[in-house]
Design an enzyme around this catalytic site. Sequence first.
Site, PDB file in Angstrom:
ATOM      1  N   ASP B 403      44.847  71.425  51.280  1.00  0.00           N
ATOM      2  CA  ASP B 403      43.909  70.344  51.108  1.00  0.00           C
ATOM      3  C   ASP B 403      42.519  70.969  51.166  1.00  0.00           C
ATOM      4  O   ASP B 403      42.362  72.074  51.679  1.00  0.00           O
ATOM      5  CB  ASP B 403      44.128  69.374  52.269  1.00  0.00           C
ATOM      6  CG  ASP B 403      43.131  68.260  52.254  1.00  0.00           C
ATOM      7  OD1 ASP B 403      42.823  67.796  51.154  1.00  0.00           O
ATOM      8  OD2 ASP B 403      42.665  67.867  53.332  1.00  0.00           O
ATOM      9  N   GLU B 513      23.889  64.372  49.238  1.00  0.00           N
ATOM     10  CA  GLU B 513      22.597  63.711  49.276  1.00  0.00           C
ATOM     11  C   GLU B 513      22.053  63.678  50.690  1.00  0.00           C
ATOM     12  O   GLU B 513      20.870  63.918  50.912  1.00  0.00           O
ATOM     13  CB  GLU B 513      22.737  62.281  48.731  1.00  0.00           C
ATOM     14  CG  GLU B 513      23.067  62.260  47.252  1.00  0.00           C
ATOM     15  CD  GLU B 513      22.678  60.952  46.601  1.00  0.00           C
ATOM     16  OE1 GLU B 513      23.017  59.909  47.188  1.00  0.00           O
ATOM     17  OE2 GLU B 513      22.040  60.972  45.546  1.00  0.00           O
ATOM     18  N   PHE B 555      24.076  58.185  39.175  1.00  0.00           N
ATOM     19  CA  PHE B 555      24.824  59.392  38.885  1.00  0.00           C
ATOM     20  C   PHE B 555      26.111  59.033  38.154  1.00  0.00           C
ATOM     21  O   PHE B 555      26.747  58.043  38.446  1.00  0.00           O
ATOM     22  CB  PHE B 555      25.187  60.101  40.189  1.00  0.00           C
ATOM     23  CG  PHE B 555      26.014  61.326  39.990  1.00  0.00           C
ATOM     24  CD1 PHE B 555      25.394  62.541  39.738  1.00  0.00           C
ATOM     25  CD2 PHE B 555      27.399  61.274  40.044  1.00  0.00           C
ATOM     26  CE1 PHE B 555      26.142  63.677  39.543  1.00  0.00           C
ATOM     27  CE2 PHE B 555      28.151  62.407  39.838  1.00  0.00           C
ATOM     28  CZ  PHE B 555      27.526  63.610  39.586  1.00  0.00           C
ATOM     29  N   LYS B 578      17.601  64.837  39.629  1.00  0.00           N
ATOM     30  CA  LYS B 578      18.311  66.009  40.141  1.00  0.00           C
ATOM     31  C   LYS B 578      19.717  66.006  39.548  1.00  0.00           C
ATOM     32  O   LYS B 578      20.278  64.957  39.248  1.00  0.00           O
ATOM     33  CB  LYS B 578      18.362  65.992  41.673  1.00  0.00           C
ATOM     34  CG  LYS B 578      19.258  64.955  42.313  1.00  0.00           C
ATOM     35  CD  LYS B 578      19.310  65.228  43.807  1.00  0.00           C
ATOM     36  CE  LYS B 578      20.486  64.534  44.463  1.00  0.00           C
ATOM     37  NZ  LYS B 578      20.260  63.137  44.784  1.00  0.00           N
ATOM     38  N   ARG B 609      26.781  74.699  46.564  1.00  0.00           N
ATOM     39  CA  ARG B 609      26.655  73.657  45.552  1.00  0.00           C
ATOM     40  C   ARG B 609      25.186  73.597  45.186  1.00  0.00           C
ATOM     41  O   ARG B 609      24.335  73.355  46.033  1.00  0.00           O
ATOM     42  CB  ARG B 609      27.111  72.332  46.124  1.00  0.00           C
ATOM     43  CG  ARG B 609      28.538  72.359  46.564  1.00  0.00           C
ATOM     44  CD  ARG B 609      28.731  71.491  47.777  1.00  0.00           C
ATOM     45  NE  ARG B 609      28.645  70.083  47.440  1.00  0.00           N
ATOM     46  CZ  ARG B 609      29.712  69.316  47.290  1.00  0.00           C
ATOM     47  NH1 ARG B 609      30.909  69.827  47.422  1.00  0.00           N
ATOM     48  NH2 ARG B 609      29.587  68.055  47.012  1.00  0.00           N
ATOM     49  N   GLY B 690      41.607  65.292  46.911  1.00  0.00           N
ATOM     50  CA  GLY B 690      41.240  64.017  46.336  1.00  0.00           C
ATOM     51  C   GLY B 690      39.780  63.998  45.928  1.00  0.00           C
ATOM     52  O   GLY B 690      39.277  63.041  45.390  1.00  0.00           O
ATOM     53  N   ASP B 832      45.020  68.136  56.812  1.00  0.00           N
ATOM     54  CA  ASP B 832      44.645  67.589  58.107  1.00  0.00           C
ATOM     55  C   ASP B 832      44.617  66.079  58.134  1.00  0.00           C
ATOM     56  O   ASP B 832      44.494  65.477  59.182  1.00  0.00           O
ATOM     57  CB  ASP B 832      43.284  68.119  58.517  1.00  0.00           C
ATOM     58  CG  ASP B 832      42.178  67.553  57.654  1.00  0.00           C
ATOM     59  OD1 ASP B 832      42.434  67.326  56.461  1.00  0.00           O
ATOM     60  OD2 ASP B 832      41.080  67.337  58.160  1.00  0.00           O
ATOM     61  N   ASP B 836      47.391  63.911  53.284  1.00  0.00           N
ATOM     62  CA  ASP B 836      48.168  65.123  53.055  1.00  0.00           C
ATOM     63  C   ASP B 836      49.603  64.986  53.534  1.00  0.00           C
ATOM     64  O   ASP B 836      50.417  65.877  53.325  1.00  0.00           O
ATOM     65  CB  ASP B 836      47.520  66.309  53.784  1.00  0.00           C
ATOM     66  CG  ASP B 836      46.065  66.458  53.422  1.00  0.00           C
ATOM     67  OD1 ASP B 836      45.762  66.360  52.220  1.00  0.00           O
ATOM     68  OD2 ASP B 836      45.243  66.654  54.326  1.00  0.00           O
TER      69      ASP B 836
END
Lengths: 362, 1147
Positions: B403, B513, B555, B578, B609, B690, B832, B836
């Site tokens: 995961d 954000e 977005f 952005k 990122r 996910g 976790d 999962d």
Amino acid sequence: MMASGYNAKEEDGHHSGAPGNGGGAGAVKSKKPDNTAFKQQRLPAWQPILTAGTVLPAFFVIGLIFIPIGIGLFVTSNNIKEFEIDYTGVDASSPCYNCARNFSWNSTSSCTCSVPFTLEQPFESNVFMYYGLRYVKSRDDSQLNGDQTSLKSPSKECEPYRMSDGHPIAPCGAIANSLFNDTLELYYVVNNSKTPVTLVKKGIAWWTDKHVKFRNPGGNNNLTVAFQGTSKPVNWRTPVSELDPTDPENNGFINEDFIVWMRTAALPTFRKLYRIIQKKADLTPTLASGRYVLEVSYNYPVRSFDGRKRVILSTISWMGGKNPFLGIAYITVGSVCFFLGVVLLIIHHKYDNRNNSADIPN
Amino acid sequence: MLRRRLNRLLGGDERRVDSRTIYVGHQPSPTEAFIPPKFCDNRIVSSKYTVWNFLPKNLFEQFRRIANFYFLIIFLVQVIVDTPTSPVTSGLPLFFVITVTAIKQGYEDWLRHKADNEVNKNLVTVLEDGHRMRKESEKIKVGDVVEVDEDETFPCDLILLQSTRDDDTCFVTTASLDGESNHKTHYTVPETEKDLESLNATIECEQPQPDLYKFVGRMYIYKNDPEPAIRSLGPENLLLKGATLKNTQKICGVAVYTGMETKMALNYQGKSQKRSAVEKSINAFLLVYLCILVSKALVCTTLKYVWQSKPGQDEPWYNQKTQREKDTNLYLKMFTDFLSFMVLFNFIIPVSMYVTVEMQKFLGSFFITWDRDFFDPEIQEGALVNTSDLNEELGQVEYVFTDKTGTLTQNNMEFIECCIDGFQYKYRDADTELDGFSVTDGPLSKMHEKAGKEREELFLRALCLCHTVQVKEPTGLCQDQQNNLMDSLEGLMVDGGPPPQEQRGFIASSPDEVALVKGAMRYGFTFLGLESKKMKIKNRNNDIEMYELLHVLNFDPVRRRMSVIVQTKSGDKLLFCKGADSSIFPRVRQEEVEKIRVHVERNATEGYRTLCVAYKKLSINEYASADEGLQAARLALQDREEKLMAVYNQVETGMTLIGATAVEDRLQEEAAETMEALQGAGIKVWVLTGDKMETAKSTCYACRLFQRGTELLELTVRTLEDGVRKREERLHELLLEYHKKAVQDAPPIKPSVSRGWSRANQDYGFIIDGASLSLVFNSLESNSSRYKNLFLQICQNCTTVLCCRMAPLQKAQIVKMVKNSKGSPITLSIGDGANDVSMILEAHVGIGIKGKEGRQAVRNSDYAIPKLKHLKKLLLGHGHLYYVRIAHLVQYFFYKNLCFILPQFLYQFFCGYSQQPLYDAAYLTMYNICFTSMPILAYSLLEQHICVELLLDNATLYRGIAKNAMLRWVPFLYWTVLGVFHGLLFFFGVRYLFGNPALQDNGQVFGNWSYGTIVFTVLVFTVTLKLALDTRHWTWINHFVIWGSLAFYVFFSFFWGGIIWPFLKQQRLYFVFANMLSSVSAWLVIILLILLSLLPDILLVVLRKPCGPHSRQRKAGESGAGGSQSPRSSARPLLMRTFSDESNTVA
């Protein structure tokens, strides 16, 4: 013999943390696993590494020890004198041919035959007389140990030799029933006159068997009373209390011939100790070379199952009876080890050199 | 499932099959007669047994094992038929095995019960007739109105009726369900009454189904009007069990699905017992031995009757048959004889192996629990073992499915650095915080000065304005509680540390954000919140700046950027944008791009990122047209999305690039190292998450699962919606293309060494998302299997596969697909969260991480560890050792029983096939239980053929045991041959000795029991010494047990033969052993045979040893090579280390 690294990986670094932890936290019970060598799989361990180098000496040592032992065994075995007479009577020319043909287990009288033979070499020390048979689960050991209840009601394992005519059989079972009952006598023939050779029947069975494992019911006094209400095994001539008419101490379950028989043989071709010919006090050989006659009272039929009967005269050494197998095996294994040692030595050397030369360019 | 089906069957006539009706608060509806519907209660059951059904069910389960069943049969045969050995010889061990196993399984189920109870007995508040009642969670019924407070998890699936928030919404995080930790907004049913007491309503909704994102229902509200008001219900009204209420004081909801019918429970999969591959091997070997056994018995039976057909042999005068024997049918007799032989030889199937294996697994698993390396000081817990059946499977893993959220990453976004106008700014530590901004002393800054102050502030303002973050409203709680709340929030937001006044909760749909806003806050610009369309910012000089928010250009994943249009005090209208570099760069003036691109690319390769920030000053005309366009598009009824998009694209052009940011989703400690070690061990790592693709991808880069040179093959909605063609066609095309690339054109992969590090080989990474995956799985019947096949082949040729946007069941689907693929590789799932669970249950080995997202994963896992980094030692250390231990154990067991029973078999040829046992009954029974069991048990618990440190350092060693290497047919054959050789040697060695049974120096002879005892003595010594030869790690326990067993054997034999045992019918061994020892020949033959038996083994060890020291050198060389690799591999670790250090200081 082994290159070994003794690896004590005990909690070297961990020690510093643990006490501080415990002291500081005080009574706070941590779920932290215990720092024991066992739990952390850090038990000190000896880690042997077998290499050509380490095993080499072992091979040589084994070779060096085994070969002499083997030679010793072989020589000993060769020195043992053994003489074997087959008296089954399969061939028509054999003296016991008639007995073998006509005799069956339910014959009333015994059949006798004499087998002449010549010893080329004298037998020096004690001579052991064996009978050999070729051809096992049925017995009741508690009965044989003198147990009264078992005497009266033998174990089921004795079937079909458990009861006879409503009486319990003593000794019960197929093994006892098939007791070897040929009588063998040995005569030394000098000038056509036969001198009997003294055959000792004491000491042919294991001491512990004779004295502990096999017991007569109600002690040794008056066996006839003790065995009252029992019946003799189907194929026996005499009841168990009259096996040895000459020696009252050798009757009942503690009859040594019987005990020897009850120690069942491991293999279909086997020998059992029959009598011992004691060494004479003077220097004359126990059995001088010359002609002998074996008088057999032929009671034990083996023809039905293609059996053979033999009498073996043998001396005994520290290793037991004559058996070249051990000596040969030891010599072979010793030599193989020695040879392997040499091969390994060569490999070891070659490998080492290669290894060294390979190391240099690096 | 069954119950549901039953419900459907039974309730078919009464109720509509596809929907259920719920009476809110159990109030009867005025129109229909009130029939209290029956639904299952809210109990979660993961346990297998109850007190009542434990015994029968457990026995049934146990006797389903062929071995146990076989021993039961043997036992019964012994009881019924007259056999040479007593029933005790096999009954006792069997009883022992069954009891030990039952105790173990009972204990494990008790633990599950305890865990279930923890959930089921949890107290919740239920509103009943206007009273608030505390109830145990399991007592919630469908229709109950449940009250849930902030930060509590929902006890069942609820329809939201009431929220304390003004806007009738509540925030929820479904982190434990699907791994998304952002806050989702759920809405109350519109226009319901505020007073729940007087609410009279029914809900009609679909029957429970596992899809988390689907829900359809209707609510009928009965007021005074005769006609009920109807409200439609969707997933936005449904609160799922397992999700957590956030940022909302309190909600009320009505339970619609409870217990095992909740969506969470339906996403569980049935707990099926997992069997390890080793057990499968054991079963295969068992079959082989069963065949050997049957054929042996057959041979003996046949020969017996052949032999008896010769005249005189069937019924000799000395052993006549009983009447019963004569009466019985010949065939029946043959069958009985066959059974007797079976019983006589049955010891070849080692009954005690199962006990030993069970004990080894059970005791062995304690080493995992005890391991201090697995102890995490943070949660004060170590590893947890739920099933000990799979220890060795840990050494066989070929695929790891992990995961992302909470497993690979900590799910903490952190602002790392930014670049303004090409100057790198790196936030360093508390000291420089006073200066606000600091320039790193890296090479970049040496060459340049800081960017202009104006640009700096513009950039920071952009960060503060361009987002959709909400400030967490202060709740009316006292300070303490508030702090607590903050603390609990910190886990989700940015990790704590800043002084209290800076503690500020932010809520956003994306954690990035929040990280950016937090980042800006560190540099002096604090976002204070949005009040009636005005954004408040506190700038470096502690002045409040106000901006009017005019538009938010949301977005979306296609545009991959978002913008806001704000109006400054002075009336300027600014657009801040952005987004991903690829979507920003074409839209800004090109001369600025290059200097920022360098930073962005560097950051991206480091696994951060990255986002680029641009702005644009809108002229009045521009704004007017944009405003008009936006308004029009928003009101459009058709193609609204497209129209909006067009306006967005039009507005977001000609911008000025200000800078770029780098945000790190902090990886778990040593995540990259762990992944690297796994890959080095030849394990393929698949990431199933996910989460969004971009996020997941950057995590993969950060974990070094994707390398710089990895070519990514993407199969996502984005690539699928390329052209005009149908998705399916495009899918087909892409699959073929990728297949060509990755499978056909790829050079044949050398199975062992080259993988992983070979630079020459092009590495491929494969990315697929949930939608595409379901397309692969659910396309037309004919294509589906073909696509699946293609997909699988591509995946198997990629170093790493990333599956994003996966629903929990899809994760399981993937695991299942790989599990059932060719060669049935061993799979491991690690996760976790509750999302999962399905994949944890599906995989061969399921590992739960004791994370923040509840305990469901841990409860359903086979092993639970506190941190991802522990996986390395669990697999490479423990797993490897366990596998070697158990494999050796199994082989050794078969071997020792083969050479135990072979002489017995051979003896039949010498005793007229009379089923005469060679060994005494005591030896038969004790051989496996006492004489030879302890050394192998000690070995299988303590052996470390290579020490753990070395195993961890050389991940490649793991490949040596891959694919069940030690339990394949070749090693099995070796052991079998060895067993046969030993058996023959023992028997014939002694047989030749018994050519003359006069073995004592007094001329007395040995009988059959002496024969058996000599063979047995040689056997016990050889078998034990063989193990001693194999032992590489001699602890005192090994010494004690090995020499102790031998001593015990000698002692026991003396003792057993030294006394007339009153309870025994036969005193077979009376003084046999002592007499044996009094014979020199017996001694000599014993020594000879032991030596001869071990000779091949010693030779083998020695001849293999030329590689012995060699291999050690190679090991050293390998670690050296590992060192030489490390420059390459540690190039990035170094960087990672620096920033992870830094992030520590930041915190």
